[in-house]
Design an enzyme around this catalytic site. Structure first.
Site, mmCIF file in Angstrom:
data_model
loop_
_atom_site.group_PDB
_atom_site.id
_atom_site.type_symbol
_atom_site.label_atom_id
_atom_site.label_comp_id
_atom_site.label_asym_id
_atom_site.label_seq_id
_atom_site.Cartn_x
_atom_site.Cartn_y
_atom_site.Cartn_z
ATOM 1 N N SER A 133 -106.891 26.934 -34.433
ATOM 2 C CA SER A 133 -105.769 27.625 -35.092
ATOM 3 C C SER A 133 -104.765 28.065 -34.051
ATOM 4 C CB SER A 133 -106.285 28.859 -35.833
ATOM 5 O OG SER A 133 -106.797 29.794 -34.906
HETATM 6 C C1 LIG Z 1 -108.453 30.589 -32.119
HETATM 7 S S1 LIG Z 1 -108.306 29.011 -31.416
HETATM 8 C C2 LIG Z 1 -107.314 29.290 -29.987
HETATM 9 C C3 LIG Z 1 -105.913 29.700 -30.276
HETATM 10 C C4 LIG Z 1 -104.984 29.376 -29.155
HETATM 11 N N1 LIG Z 1 -105.194 30.203 -28.016
HETATM 12 C C5 LIG Z 1 -103.524 29.378 -29.634
HETATM 13 O O1 LIG Z 1 -102.769 30.253 -29.260
HETATM 14 O O2 LIG Z 1 -103.205 28.462 -30.376
HETATM 15 C C6 LIG Z 1 -109.901 28.832 -30.636
HETATM 16 C C7 LIG Z 1 -110.036 27.523 -29.903
HETATM 17 O O3 LIG Z 1 -111.185 27.598 -29.083
HETATM 18 C C8 LIG Z 1 -111.724 26.300 -29.003
HETATM 19 N N2 LIG Z 1 -113.107 26.378 -28.504
HETATM 20 C C9 LIG Z 1 -114.241 26.692 -29.195
HETATM 21 N N3 LIG Z 1 -115.297 26.659 -28.385
HETATM 22 C C10 LIG Z 1 -114.836 26.316 -27.145
HETATM 23 C C11 LIG Z 1 -115.458 26.106 -25.887
HETATM 24 N N4 LIG Z 1 -116.783 26.239 -25.741
HETATM 25 N N5 LIG Z 1 -114.680 25.767 -24.841
HETATM 26 C C12 LIG Z 1 -113.335 25.621 -24.982
HETATM 27 N N6 LIG Z 1 -112.696 25.794 -26.162
HETATM 28 C C13 LIG Z 1 -113.432 26.149 -27.226
HETATM 29 C C14 LIG Z 1 -111.597 25.786 -30.422
HETATM 30 O O4 LIG Z 1 -111.708 24.380 -30.477
HETATM 31 C C15 LIG Z 1 -110.231 26.324 -30.813
HETATM 32 O O5 LIG Z 1 -109.237 25.380 -30.572
#
Ligand SMILES: C[S@@+](CC[C@H](N)C(=O)[O-])C[C@H]1O[C@@H](n2cnc3c(N)ncnc32)[C@H](O)[C@@H]1O
Length: 381
Positions: free
Chosen positions: A101
């Site tokens: 997101s």
């Molecule tokens: C809330 S979203 C990030 C929002 C982002 N910072 C933005 O401003 O658009 C969380 C993200 O963390 C990623 N994610 C989940 N687990 C992860 C991991 N172990 N390492 C890196 N990214 C991860 C997800 O795929 C997702 O895209």
């Protein structure tokens, strides 16, 4: 034509009204075009005919350009991926949990402010997502000081395209940001925009002494707390919860296993003096999660259902003539653990989450009340 600069200023004003103090973050919100990071589609949450949550794709070309831009600059989280399906690729409504997101901008900058980031800091972000927060970091610090890690290949590729399109060239890594094999050490700050059940040890190894970690500590009950830790010379990291009611999606390696269909069993019944509705408050849910970290919490009001997938243990409550009855079954007496935790918390003065802290050392990770050495709970590592 829509004046996007004006929309960004309005967004920045709203965030400043909510307590953002640092002018540098405000300036970043004023300058970074968020619509570029929403790309061509987002999901809108709705209900299907059975009443279940469903995510409907909304494409940019389906709405007037002005409406799309106003949407982009609302202080809202826009889900861009559900169950691994990108909004742009969805051919119809999608059931499942959001997996990527664009987080609401106020949360992005409040978190960066809580991280205490200063000019010249080298920052590692975990969870690039759409790349919006990465762009905000680059705006403030310059590309060379920013590294961002994204586990999802498709999301990572889209974020790279959006960032490069705007001329931002931070170090972008596609991989598991919890893993020790990701390159880079001696960071001043690690900031995670996905939450974790416990602090991944590689984060400690990737920091310089005195460096900090800012992340939401969450878990399988979806309780959450924003914590800010500082790495000491002895390799221990310790710090406090800010008390802010913020939550991010759980990092993929920390997500719970699939939950089997729940069948209520009578189990061993007894009276309980703990009002189950107390588990629905921010701190109450957090306490329950500390007490039974491998359980999920379902239900509402006077009916709390605790379900431990690994052992099949369950506990559920129902209103009784006087108070509540709890039914427990399986090797883990889940409600007993929750009750004991509430008792210890009350004995400590029933503080809110901002009175809690966390210490991480080589042997264990402990959430405490007041100060290290106070009443405490171990995290699952
Ligand atoms: C809330 S979203 C990030 C929002 C982002 N910072 C933005 O401003 O658009 C969380 C993200 O963390 C990623 N994610 C989940 N687990 C992860 C991991 N172990 N390492 C890196 N990214 C991860 C997800 O795929 C997702 O895209």
């Amino acid at each position: 034509m829509t004046d996007t600069a004006q929309l960004r200023r309005q967004l920045a004003n709203g965030i400043t009204d909510q307590g953002l103090t640092e002018p540098a973050w405000r300036k970043a919100v004023e300058d970074v075009p968020r619509e570029v990071f929403l790309s061509e589609a987002v999901f809108r949450q709705g209900r299907d005919p059975q009443g279940l949550t469903v995510y409907e794709p909304l494409r940019r070309h389906q709405v007037p350009e002005e409406e799309w831009l106003v949407m982009a600059y609302r202080n809202e989280t826009w889900v861009t991926q559900v169950g691994g399906v990108d909004a742009a690729d969805a051919t119809g409504p999608v059931h499942g949990l959001p997996t990527s997101s664009s987080t609401l901008p106020s949360l992005v900058v409040r978190m960066l402010e809580a991280a205490g980031i200063a000019d010249g800091d080298r920052v590692r972000e975990i969870g690039t997502g759409t790349g919006y927060s990465t762009a905000v970091l680059c705006h403030r610090l310059g590309d060379d000081l920013v590294t961002s890690v994204e586990i999802d290949r498709a999301a990572g590729a889209r974020a790279r395209k959006a960032l490069h399109g705007l001329g931002y060239t931070p170090t972008l890594i596609v991989g598991d940001g919890l893993d020790e094999r990701q390159p880079g050490t001696d960071f001043d700050r690690i900031v995670a925009t996905c939450s974790v059940r416990s602090i991944p040890y590689p984060w400690l190894w990737q920091l310089r002494p005195g460096g900090t970690i800012t992340t939401c500590l969450s878990g399988w009950m979806q309780a959450s707390g924003l914590v800010h830790l500082t790495l000491q010379d002895d390799g221990t990291a310790s710090g406090r919860f800010t008390g802010e009611q913020t939550a991010f999606m759980l990092a993929r390696p920390h997500q719970p296993p699939p939950r089997p269909t729940f069948t209520m069993h009578a189990g061993v019944a007894r009276q309980t003096g703990l009002d189950p509705s107390r588990l629905w408050s921010w701190t109450g849910r957090f306490l329950a999660q500390l007490a039974a970290p491998s359980a999920e919490l379902l239900g509402a009001g006077a009916q709390a259902i605790l379900l431990d997938t690994a052992t099949g243990s369950q506990a559920w409550t129902e209103p009784a003539r006087a108070g509540w009855t709890v039914h427990q079954r399986g090797p883990l007496p889940l409600w007993d653990a929750v009750e004991r935790t509430f008792e210890r918390w009350e004995k400590a003065g029933a503080p809110e989450q901002d009175q809690f802290g966390l210490t991480v050392n080589g042997d264990e990770q402990r959430v405490w009340i007041g100060a290290p050495g106070g009443p405490s709970w171990l995290l699952p590592v």
